[in-house]
Design a protein around this motif. Structure first.
Motif, PDB file in Angstrom:
ATOM      1  N   GLY A  31       0.723  -1.222  -0.042  1.00  0.00           N
ATOM      2  CA  GLY A  31       0.001  -0.228   0.039  1.00  0.00           C
ATOM      3  C   GLY A  31       0.823   1.325  -0.035  1.00  0.00           C
ATOM      4  N   PHE A  32       2.257   1.052   0.145  1.00  0.00           N
ATOM      5  CA  PHE A  32       3.208   2.405   0.142  1.00  0.00           C
ATOM      6  C   PHE A  32       3.026   2.934  -1.369  1.00  0.00           C
ATOM      7  CE2 PHE A  32       7.258   4.023  -0.787  1.00  0.00           C
ATOM      8  CZ  PHE A  32       7.095   5.064  -0.183  1.00  0.00           C
ATOM      9  N   PRO A  33       3.123   2.343  -2.333  1.00  0.00           N
ATOM     10  CA  PRO A  33       3.062   2.958  -3.516  1.00  0.00           C
ATOM     11  C   PRO A  33       1.765   3.869  -3.947  1.00  0.00           C
ATOM     12  CG  PRO A  33       3.557   0.735  -4.024  1.00  0.00           C
ATOM     13  CD  PRO A  33       3.260   0.760  -2.460  1.00  0.00           C
ATOM     14  N   ALA A  34       0.879   3.344  -3.084  1.00  0.00           N
ATOM     15  CA  ALA A  34      -0.566   4.338  -3.264  1.00  0.00           C
ATOM     16  C   ALA A  34      -0.357   5.495  -2.657  1.00  0.00           C
ATOM     17  CB  ALA A  34      -1.804   3.391  -2.819  1.00  0.00           C
ATOM     18  N   ARG A  35       0.264   5.604  -1.464  1.00  0.00           N
ATOM     19  CA  ARG A  35       0.265   6.758  -0.699  1.00  0.00           C
ATOM     20  C   ARG A  35       1.576   7.617  -1.355  1.00  0.00           C
ATOM     21  NH1 ARG A  35      -2.465   2.382   1.488  1.00  0.00           N
ATOM     22  NH2 ARG A  35      -3.431   3.005   3.404  1.00  0.00           N
ATOM     23  N   ARG A  36       2.580   7.269  -1.808  1.00  0.00           N
ATOM     24  CA  ARG A  36       3.541   7.656  -2.603  1.00  0.00           C
ATOM     25  C   ARG A  36       2.876   8.541  -3.601  1.00  0.00           C
ATOM     26  NH1 ARG A  36       8.045   4.189  -4.574  1.00  0.00           N
ATOM     27  NH2 ARG A  36       6.319   3.539  -6.102  1.00  0.00           N
ATOM     28  N   ALA A  37       2.027   7.971  -4.507  1.00  0.00           N
ATOM     29  CA  ALA A  37       1.413   8.640  -5.624  1.00  0.00           C
ATOM     30  C   ALA A  37       0.467   9.580  -5.160  1.00  0.00           C
ATOM     31  CB  ALA A  37       0.466   7.500  -6.210  1.00  0.00           C
ATOM     32  N   ARG A  43      -6.204   8.308  -5.381  1.00  0.00           N
ATOM     33  CA  ARG A  43      -6.993   9.318  -5.794  1.00  0.00           C
ATOM     34  C   ARG A  43      -8.025   9.761  -4.404  1.00  0.00           C
ATOM     35  NH1 ARG A  43      -7.391   6.656 -10.707  1.00  0.00           N
ATOM     36  NH2 ARG A  43      -9.031   5.314 -10.039  1.00  0.00           N
ATOM     37  N   ALA A  44      -8.409   8.793  -3.683  1.00  0.00           N
ATOM     38  CA  ALA A  44      -9.412   9.091  -2.511  1.00  0.00           C
ATOM     39  C   ALA A  44      -8.574   9.745  -1.556  1.00  0.00           C
ATOM     40  CB  ALA A  44      -9.996   7.874  -2.110  1.00  0.00           C
TER      41      ALA A  44
END
Length: 415
Positions: free
Chosen positions: A6-12, A48-49
């Motif tokens: 889930g880290f890549p989503a937070r980085r994005a 995005r969220a």
């Protein structure tokens, strides 16, 4: 600290927020680059969220952060942005605290990491919470004036999904079959997150996605009966589709080839017809006359703040002034092309008076056009025209039905 799933989503999400707050870009402009390395639609939706909720509640998130720090963090400090993201996940997305810590703290290192961890833990221990309604920034409050407090409740959540029907006579049946509700003939509202392409008759082209407020400008031109209509700044095509479905012989003009491809795809899917022209409206010379011109002008798009909360933070007087000048140039062109008796509709998805009400007053004072006031029976239930006969919508309207985007629309006839 090892990075977690889930880290890549937070980085994005951090990259999206940085693009908005530092460079004034839209989420859409930077999304492709930010999402590199993010696998799967679920993680991209999560990124995005996180960015969206952070922007939606930014002022209130900052108030919480400032309440837990001895020295105020600079607005552009990376720990502040990471803390905003962490709190948005905890207070808006119901993400467990351990998951937030594991996926967000790796965005920082050293002292900033310890600071963020300490502030977040302190706020969670005291059960910090957000207000019921997002607090708008001081600059937005000044611009929107007396309407700001009415608009704010419409920003609590992203919007539901509106669709426009090709055949308005099917409204009741479509609403029942799709599990939605209708707020006016030819419209159906579906729950947020509805898988659009899996809904009945999407491939057959019986309907298209379009916010309720965005459906109104084309409706105000009425039935075409084969007359010519020019849709200026037409892409991605919702207005063109509505005009064609209402019997107009439509010329759809836009400067963007990429967006015109979307328009052509929509025409093909719905089996509706229009002449598609790639051109700059400021240098275009039509070879024919039109019985109606619809100008849904380029604008700051602050009326779309429910779905695009970045506009709450990257739009200011400079952008509003630039857009107002472009709008007046386009209005000059459009009016020049109007033959006697032709109808002209001007619209913007903006909440700024400079782009809406002020432009309508300028049109009244500058051109030989007869105002054609909009009537209540042309609008969704619960929406009334202004005393001038204009349409002004904003996200706080229709609160029991899910709201709608902010639009300004006015109508004239060439004398």
């Amino acid at each position: 600290m090892a990075t977690a799933s889930g880290f890549p989503a937070r980085r994005a999400a951090l990259q999206l927020l940085d693009a908005v707050m530092r460079r004034g870009e839209t989420i859409e402009q930077t999304e492709k680059a930010a999402m590199k390395g993010v696998d799967g639609p679920a993680d991209r939706a999560l990124a995005r969220a996180i960015a969206g909720e952070t922007l939606r509640w930014l002022t209130d998130l900052d108030t919480l952060i400032d309440s837990a720090t001895k020295k105020r963090l600079p607005d552009d400090a990376k720990p502040r942005m990471v803390l905003r993201m962490m709190l948005a996940q905890a207070l808006r997305l119901d993400t467990p605290g351990h998951a937030i810590v594991a996926t967000c703290l790796p965005l920082l290192s050293g002292g900033p990491r310890r600071l963020a961890h300490g502030v977040f833990s302190a706020l969670m221990k005291r059960e910090a919470s957000l207000p019921e309604v997002p607090t708008l920034s001081d600059s937005v409050l000044v611009r929107w004036g007396e309407h700001a407090l009415d608009i704010a409740p419409g920003l609590i959540d992203p919007p539901e999904v509106d669709i426009a029907l090709k055949d308005a006579s099917e409204t009741a049946v479509r609403a029942t079959d799709m599990g939605g509700v209708s707020l006016m003939p030819g419209h159906v509202r579906l729950p947020r997150g509805t898988p659009i392409e899996q809904m009945p008759d999407y491939a057959e082209g019986s309907w298209w996605v379009q916010d309720l407020a965005a459906q109104l400008p084309a409706r105000l031109l009425g039935v075409g009966e084969g007359e010519r209509a020019l849709d200026l700044c037409a892409a991605p095509g919702g207005k063109t589709l509505a005009l064609a479905a209402a019997g107009w012989n439509v010329t759809a003009l836009d400067i963007s080839g990429k967006r015109l491809k979307m328009l052509r795809d929509n025409l093909k899917r719905t089996e509706l017809e229009a002449e598609v022209v790639k051109a700059n409206a400021l240098t275009y010379h039509p070879a024919k006359q039109f019985g109606a011109i619809l100008l849904d002008a380029p604008c700051t798009a602050t009326g779309t703040c429910r779905r695009h909360p970045d506009v709450l933070h990257r739009i200011g007087p400079r952008q509003i002034g630039e857009m107002s000048e472009i709008q007046q140039s386009l209005i000059n062109q459009a009016v020049e092309w109007l033959p006697e008796g032709a109808m002209f509709v001007y619209a913007v998805c903006s909440l700024e008076r400079e782009e809406g009400e002020d432009q309508a007053r300028w049109i009244d004072a500058t051109f030989d056009l007869e105002p054609v006031p909009v009537t209540a029976d042309e609008l969704p239930r619960g929406i009334a025209p202004t005393p001038e006969g204009w349409v002004r919508t904003h996200p706080g309207m229709l609160p029991d039905d899910g709201g709608l985007d902010g639009f300004f629309i006015a109508r004239w006839r060439k004398r």
